[in-house]
Write a protein that holds these residues in place. Structure first.
Motif, PDB file in Angstrom:
ATOM      1  N   GLU A  10       0.831  -1.212   0.000  1.00 47.47           N
ATOM      2  CA  GLU A  10       0.000   0.000   0.000  1.00 47.47           C
ATOM      3  C   GLU A  10       0.861   1.256   0.000  1.00 47.47           C
ATOM      4  OE1 GLU A  10      -2.923   0.082   3.111  1.00 47.47           O
ATOM      5  OE2 GLU A  10      -3.581  -1.961   2.666  1.00 47.47           O
ATOM      6  N   VAL A  11       1.893   1.263   0.858  1.00 49.87           N
ATOM      7  CA  VAL A  11       2.789   2.413   0.938  1.00 49.87           C
ATOM      8  C   VAL A  11       3.524   2.599  -0.383  1.00 49.87           C
ATOM      9  CG1 VAL A  11       4.862   3.322   2.084  1.00 49.87           C
ATOM     10  CG2 VAL A  11       3.071   2.223   3.440  1.00 49.87           C
ATOM     11  N   MET A  12       3.998   1.495  -0.949  1.00 51.04           N
ATOM     12  CA  MET A  12       4.753   1.562  -2.197  1.00 51.04           C
ATOM     13  C   MET A  12       3.871   2.021  -3.362  1.00 51.04           C
ATOM     14  SD  MET A  12       7.019  -1.852  -1.529  1.00 51.04           S
ATOM     15  CE  MET A  12       8.108  -1.751  -2.958  1.00 51.04           C
ATOM     16  N   ALA A  13       2.616   1.601  -3.369  1.00 44.83           N
ATOM     17  CA  ALA A  13       1.692   2.029  -4.421  1.00 44.83           C
ATOM     18  C   ALA A  13       1.409   3.523  -4.331  1.00 44.83           C
ATOM     19  CB  ALA A  13       0.391   1.229  -4.337  1.00 44.83           C
ATOM     20  N   GLN A  14       1.397   4.046  -3.130  1.00 49.15           N
ATOM     21  CA  GLN A  14       1.198   5.481  -2.958  1.00 49.15           C
ATOM     22  C   GLN A  14       2.394   6.255  -3.525  1.00 49.15           C
ATOM     23  OE1 GLN A  14       0.903   6.736   1.138  1.00 49.15           O
ATOM     24  NE2 GLN A  14       1.201   8.877   0.607  1.00 49.15           N
ATOM     25  N   ALA A  15       3.592   5.757  -3.261  1.00 50.23           N
ATOM     26  CA  ALA A  15       4.796   6.465  -3.699  1.00 50.23           C
ATOM     27  C   ALA A  15       5.123   6.229  -5.174  1.00 50.23           C
ATOM     28  CB  ALA A  15       5.982   6.041  -2.832  1.00 50.23           C
ATOM     29  N   PHE A  16       4.900   4.999  -5.632  1.00 45.49           N
ATOM     30  CA  PHE A  16       5.249   4.621  -7.006  1.00 45.49           C
ATOM     31  C   PHE A  16       4.102   3.859  -7.659  1.00 45.49           C
ATOM     32  CE2 PHE A  16       9.432   5.200  -5.084  1.00 45.49           C
ATOM     33  CZ  PHE A  16      10.081   5.947  -6.062  1.00 45.49           C
ATOM     34  N   PRO A  17       3.021   4.565  -7.993  1.00 46.81           N
ATOM     35  CA  PRO A  17       1.897   3.866  -8.647  1.00 46.81           C
ATOM     36  C   PRO A  17       2.343   3.295  -9.988  1.00 46.81           C
ATOM     37  CG  PRO A  17       1.554   6.247  -8.654  1.00 46.81           C
ATOM     38  CD  PRO A  17       2.799   5.989  -7.867  1.00 46.81           C
ATOM     39  N   ARG A  18       1.749   2.186 -10.338  1.00 47.08           N
ATOM     40  CA  ARG A  18       2.071   1.549 -11.625  1.00 47.08           C
ATOM     41  C   ARG A  18       1.500   2.406 -12.736  1.00 47.08           C
ATOM     42  NH1 ARG A  18       4.482  -2.529 -13.626  1.00 47.08           N
ATOM     43  NH2 ARG A  18       4.775  -3.609 -11.668  1.00 47.08           N
ATOM     44  N   SER A  19       2.321   2.665 -13.737  1.00 47.64           N
ATOM     45  CA  SER A  19       1.869   3.417 -14.908  1.00 47.64           C
ATOM     46  C   SER A  19       2.317   2.653 -16.143  1.00 47.64           C
ATOM     47  CB  SER A  19       2.446   4.834 -14.909  1.00 47.64           C
ATOM     48  OG  SER A  19       3.846   4.787 -14.895  1.00 47.64           O
ATOM     49  N   GLY A  20       1.375   2.089 -16.839  1.00 46.98           N
ATOM     50  CA  GLY A  20       1.696   1.298 -18.025  1.00 46.98           C
ATOM     51  C   GLY A  20       2.409   0.018 -17.657  1.00 46.98           C
TER      52      GLY A  20
END
Length: 161
Positions: A137-147
């Motif tokens: 969850e923390v990592m998705a906030q900082a580095f959301p997946r894009s493509g």
């Protein structure tokens, strides 16, 4: 007293048998599908005598594992190591420099505290799986997946040091 704890520390293989390690690897892979970060889990039963005599603590051991496992060497500077030192009952999270301006220390500490509470309840695998979910969850906030993202740069399999 610390030397005795390390001498009689439980085996990481006993706490995390192959089926448990497989479930942890699956949780890491599933979480990484939702963000661009790279997560590793490493568990160490005990430190060696030289490390103990030198006064090495869990944080120093975690930083060494962070480098040894190449977590610092991701393209996006977005690697995170979840490290468990069984003898000292310590959880450490080491995050690459890409998180420095995005995630405060209190968020990492909250994840560590949650894992610590679950470990105290006696279920190591559940504690680690809960920690992985929180880290994702923390990592998705900082580095959301894009493509397509950078792909899976680091192995998902846990490491027994």
């Amino acid at each position: 007293m610390r030397a005795l704890r390390h001498l009689f520390a439980p085996s990481a293989r006993w706490r995390f048998p192959p089926a448990s390690l497989r479930r942890i690897a699956e949780a890491i892979a599933a979480g990484e599908a939702h963000h661009a970060g790279q997560l590793r889990f490493a568990v160490e039963s005990r430190l060696g005598w030289r490390d103990l005599l030198a006064g090495r603590d869990a944080r120093q051991a975690a930083r060494a594992a962070f480098a040894q496992l190449g977590v610092w060497d991701t393209v996006g500077n977005n690697g995170v190591l979840l490290y468990l030192l069984l003898a000292d009952h310590r959880i450490e999270i080491v995050a690459d420099r890409g998180y420095a301006r995005r995630i405060g220390d209190e968020r990492w500490q909250a994840v560590c505290d949650g894992i610590q509470r679950a470990l105290a309840a006696g279920e190591a695998e559940a504690a680690v799986l809960g920690g992985i979910a929180a880290l994702n969850e923390v990592m998705a906030q900082a580095f959301p997946r894009s493509g397509a993202g950078a792909g899976n740069e680091l192995a998902d399999a846990p490491v027994l040091l």
